[in-house]
Design a protein around this motif. Structure first.
Motif, PDB file in Angstrom:
ATOM      1  N   THR A  77     -12.734   0.831  -3.987  1.00 48.61           N
ATOM      2  CA  THR A  77     -11.901   0.984  -4.159  1.00 48.61           C
ATOM      3  C   THR A  77     -11.714   0.895  -2.726  1.00 48.61           C
ATOM      4  N   GLY A  78     -12.162   1.394  -1.845  1.00 52.42           N
ATOM      5  CA  GLY A  78     -12.229   1.612  -0.310  1.00 52.42           C
ATOM      6  C   GLY A  78     -12.081   2.950   0.402  1.00 52.42           C
ATOM      7  N   ALA A  79     -11.651   3.832  -1.168  1.00 54.95           N
ATOM      8  CA  ALA A  79     -11.910   4.815  -0.098  1.00 54.95           C
ATOM      9  C   ALA A  79     -13.278   5.906  -0.028  1.00 54.95           C
ATOM     10  N   PRO A  80     -13.146   6.419   0.975  1.00 56.40           N
ATOM     11  CA  PRO A  80     -14.280   7.307   1.897  1.00 56.40           C
ATOM     12  C   PRO A  80     -15.257   7.823   1.619  1.00 56.40           C
ATOM     13  N   SER A  95     -10.178  10.010   5.975  1.00 52.97           N
ATOM     14  CA  SER A  95      -9.940   9.562   7.354  1.00 52.97           C
ATOM     15  C   SER A  95      -9.052   8.996   8.116  1.00 52.97           C
ATOM     16  N   ASP A  97      -7.378   6.920  11.501  1.00 58.44           N
ATOM     17  CA  ASP A  97      -7.167   6.912  13.129  1.00 58.44           C
ATOM     18  C   ASP A  97      -6.088   6.219  13.799  1.00 58.44           C
ATOM     19  N   GLU A 159       1.375   6.755   3.194  1.00 55.34           N
ATOM     20  CA  GLU A 159       0.047   6.742   3.777  1.00 55.34           C
ATOM     21  C   GLU A 159      -1.557   7.209   3.276  1.00 55.34           C
ATOM     22  N   LYS A 163      -3.553   7.093  -0.441  1.00 56.42           N
ATOM     23  CA  LYS A 163      -4.793   6.974   0.103  1.00 56.42           C
ATOM     24  C   LYS A 163      -5.449   8.206  -1.233  1.00 56.42           C
ATOM     25  N   GLU A 166      -6.083   5.902  -3.889  1.00 57.71           N
ATOM     26  CA  GLU A 166      -7.005   5.282  -3.930  1.00 57.71           C
ATOM     27  C   GLU A 166      -6.408   3.275  -3.264  1.00 57.71           C
ATOM     28  N   THR A 167      -5.152   3.634  -3.619  1.00 58.53           N
ATOM     29  CA  THR A 167      -4.498   2.132  -3.860  1.00 58.53           C
ATOM     30  C   THR A 167      -4.978   1.601  -2.943  1.00 58.53           C
ATOM     31  N   LEU A 169      -2.346  -0.002   0.719  1.00 54.32           N
ATOM     32  CA  LEU A 169      -0.601  -0.839   0.579  1.00 54.32           C
ATOM     33  C   LEU A 169      -1.491  -1.931  -0.428  1.00 54.32           C
ATOM     34  N   ARG A 170      -2.144  -1.592  -1.187  1.00 55.18           N
ATOM     35  CA  ARG A 170      -1.934  -2.604  -2.583  1.00 55.18           C
ATOM     36  C   ARG A 170      -1.119  -2.308  -3.223  1.00 55.18           C
TER      37      ARG A 170
HETATM   38  C1  LIG Z   1      -5.731   2.507   3.187  1.00 54.16           C
HETATM   39  C2  LIG Z   1      -5.002   1.925   3.842  1.00 54.16           C
HETATM   40  C3  LIG Z   1      -3.648   1.717   3.740  1.00 54.16           C
HETATM   41  C4  LIG Z   1      -5.945   2.483   5.655  1.00 54.16           C
HETATM   42  O1  LIG Z   1      -4.699   1.509   6.580  1.00 54.16           O
HETATM   43  P1  LIG Z   1      -4.530   2.277   7.640  1.00 54.16           P
HETATM   44  O2  LIG Z   1      -3.562   3.103   8.036  1.00 54.16           O
HETATM   45  O3  LIG Z   1      -4.819   1.240   8.857  1.00 54.16           O
HETATM   46  O4  LIG Z   1      -5.727   2.701   8.337  1.00 54.16           O
HETATM   47  P2  LIG Z   1      -6.630   3.753   8.702  1.00 54.16           P
HETATM   48  O5  LIG Z   1      -7.173   4.987  10.074  1.00 54.16           O
HETATM   49  O6  LIG Z   1      -5.035   5.912   8.405  1.00 54.16           O
HETATM   50  O7  LIG Z   1      -7.090   4.616   7.388  1.00 54.16           O
HETATM   51  C5  LIG Z   1      -8.513   3.885   7.337  1.00 54.16           C
HETATM   52  C6  LIG Z   1      -8.966   4.770   6.008  1.00 54.16           C
HETATM   53  O8  LIG Z   1      -8.732   4.539   4.930  1.00 54.16           O
HETATM   54  C7  LIG Z   1      -9.516   5.386   4.402  1.00 54.16           C
HETATM   55  N1  LIG Z   1      -9.214   4.328   3.318  1.00 54.16           N
HETATM   56  C8  LIG Z   1      -9.680   2.885   2.731  1.00 54.16           C
HETATM   57  N2  LIG Z   1      -9.203   2.398   1.945  1.00 54.16           N
HETATM   58  C9  LIG Z   1      -8.757   3.167   0.990  1.00 54.16           C
HETATM   59  C10 LIG Z   1      -8.206   2.810  -0.105  1.00 54.16           C
HETATM   60  N3  LIG Z   1      -8.573   2.322  -0.807  1.00 54.16           N
HETATM   61  N4  LIG Z   1      -8.413   5.166  -0.725  1.00 54.16           N
HETATM   62  C11 LIG Z   1      -8.330   5.708   0.110  1.00 54.16           C
HETATM   63  N5  LIG Z   1      -8.349   5.844   1.368  1.00 54.16           N
HETATM   64  C12 LIG Z   1      -8.864   4.325   2.298  1.00 54.16           C
HETATM   65  C13 LIG Z   1     -10.715   4.944   4.512  1.00 54.16           C
HETATM   66  O9  LIG Z   1     -12.034   5.604   4.674  1.00 54.16           O
HETATM   67  C14 LIG Z   1      -9.966   4.641   6.290  1.00 54.16           C
HETATM   68  O10 LIG Z   1     -11.256   4.283   6.818  1.00 54.16           O
HETATM   69  P3  LIG Z   1     -12.788   3.758   7.470  1.00 54.16           P
HETATM   70  O11 LIG Z   1     -12.867   2.846   7.248  1.00 54.16           O
HETATM   71  O12 LIG Z   1     -13.218   4.319   9.228  1.00 54.16           O
HETATM   72  O13 LIG Z   1     -13.625   4.692   6.791  1.00 54.16           O
HETATM   73  C15 LIG Z   1      -5.676   0.326   4.294  1.00 54.16           C
HETATM   74  O14 LIG Z   1      -6.556   0.109   4.422  1.00 54.16           O
HETATM   75  C16 LIG Z   1      -5.279  -0.126   2.634  1.00 54.16           C
HETATM   76  O15 LIG Z   1      -4.446  -0.681   2.134  1.00 54.16           O
HETATM   77  N6  LIG Z   1      -6.388  -0.321   2.000  1.00 54.16           N
HETATM   78  C17 LIG Z   1      -6.322  -1.276   1.004  1.00 54.16           C
HETATM   79  C18 LIG Z   1      -5.978  -2.776   0.598  1.00 54.16           C
HETATM   80  C19 LIG Z   1      -6.985  -3.407   1.549  1.00 54.16           C
HETATM   81  O16 LIG Z   1      -8.123  -3.317   1.602  1.00 54.16           O
HETATM   82  N7  LIG Z   1      -6.733  -4.117   2.340  1.00 54.16           N
HETATM   83  C20 LIG Z   1      -7.494  -5.095   2.980  1.00 54.16           C
HETATM   84  C21 LIG Z   1      -7.135  -5.425   4.133  1.00 54.16           C
HETATM   85  S1  LIG Z   1      -5.129  -6.068   4.047  1.00 54.16           S
END
Ligand SMILES: CC(C)(COP(=O)(O)OP(=O)(O)OC[C@H]1O[C@@H](n2cnc3c(N)ncnc32)[C@H](O)[C@@H]1OP(=O)(O)O)[C@@H](O)C(=O)NCCC(=O)NCCS
Length: 256
Positions: A77-80, A95, A97, A159, A163, A166-167, A169-170
């Motif tokens: 899913t991308g979750a850490p 996490s 940043d 957000e 997390k 684990e979705t 912004l999907r």
């Molecule tokens: C989760 C999400 C909203 C965070 O985005 P963001 O606000 O730009 O970034 P933040 O710094 O707040 O968070 C980043 C962290 O989110 C975490 N994260 C990423 N996808 C996640 C998920 N599906 N579930 C939980 N946590 C997730 C990761 O730990 C990431 O840090 P790392 O890569 O250093 O380990 C975004 O990454 C997302 O929507 N991911 C899922 C969709 C996807 O994969 N899109 C691809 C790019 S459009």
């Protein structure tokens, strides 16, 4: 049972020199990043996460040979997911940043998932509010004495909840609705996030200087406790150092 959450905030200045503190897979990943925006986000996020995990499991935080044994892997899913010496660390983590600053939260409480999100208090357009917030949240922003703060806070809590789910912004941000509570404990204010399908994710938020931090969980959690006091976030200046030198200085020559 109420979950226990600990947190740590670190900035780019805390990133150790060199790459000895990174695992071979992380060094490889860093070398393939073209732009300094990505590499600086990666470095501050990894340094903060490794030091948080080290504190949580009782390892030293300043020995690069110890830090390289700690890895943040990702689920499909991308979750850490935190690992130490190739084994799950027995923690759930999240996490985030923003502006050269990172936060990592961990919980050892079995069965509790956490999500955190760091934002700046910055202007949000009417289009942002209309597109990403639910009608009830839009009313909260309209009635707020500080609409920018409220809009960013609602976004941050969403957000964090996405997390936990684990979705990321999907999923439509309007499918989770944030409601603020009255309770304030140790600088944290209570909130709840309600997914459209039912259930409730409890959480907390705080303003620290120019930053807003939210932490949301899949079950009740006590207000997060910092591993370090002062936690450093309140006095941190948001920066974007990658703008001064946009190419990743650690890029492996010849990588695409
Ligand atoms: C989760 C999400 C909203 C965070 O985005 P963001 O606000 O730009 O970034 P933040 O710094 O707040 O968070 C980043 C962290 O989110 C975490 N994260 C990423 N996808 C996640 C998920 N599906 N579930 C939980 N946590 C997730 C990761 O730990 C990431 O840090 P790392 O890569 O250093 O380990 C975004 O990454 C997302 O929507 N991911 C899922 C969709 C996807 O994969 N899109 C691809 C790019 S459009």
């Amino acid at each position: 049972m109420t979950g226990e959450v600990r947190w740590l905030s670190r900035g780019l200045d805390h990133v150790p020199d060199g790459v000895e503190w990174l695992s071979p897979a992380e060094v490889d990943r860093l070398g393939r990043m073209r732009y300094a925006k990505r590499s600086s986000e990666f470095l501050v996020s990894r340094a903060t996460a490794k030091q948080t995990i080290a504190m949580a499991v009782g390892l030293p935080t300043d020995d690069p040979h110890v830090l390289r044994r700690i890895e943040v892997r990702h689920r499909p899913t991308g979750a850490p997911a935190p690992f130490v010496d190739g084994e799950p660390a027995g923690l759930a983590m999240s996490s985030t940043d923003r502006a050269d600053r990172a936060v990592c939260v961990v919980t050892p409480t079995a069965g509790v998932a956490v999500g955190c999100d760091l934002e700046l208090v910055e202007e949000r357009t009417p289009g942002f509010v209309a597109s990403y917030l639910t009608p009830a949240e839009q009313q909260v922003v309209a009635a707020a004495p500080t609409p920018a703060l409220t809009a960013n806070l609602l976004w941050s809590a969403k957000e964090s909840a996405l997390k936990v789910l684990e979705t990321g912004l999907r999923r439509d941000t309007r499918s989770v609705e944030v409601r603020f509570g009255d309770e304030v404990v140790s600088g944290w204010s209570a909130l709840q996030v309600h997914p459209a399908e039912g259930g409730v994710f409890p959480g907390w938020w705080r303003q620290s200087g120019q930053f807003l931090l939210s932490v949301v969980a899949s079950a009740a959690i006590a207000p997060p406790v910092a591993f370090e006091e002062p936690d450093g976030l309140g006095t941190a200046a948001p920066t974007h150092r990658w703008m001064e030198a946009p190419i990743n200085p650690a890029r492996t020559p010849g990588s695409t």
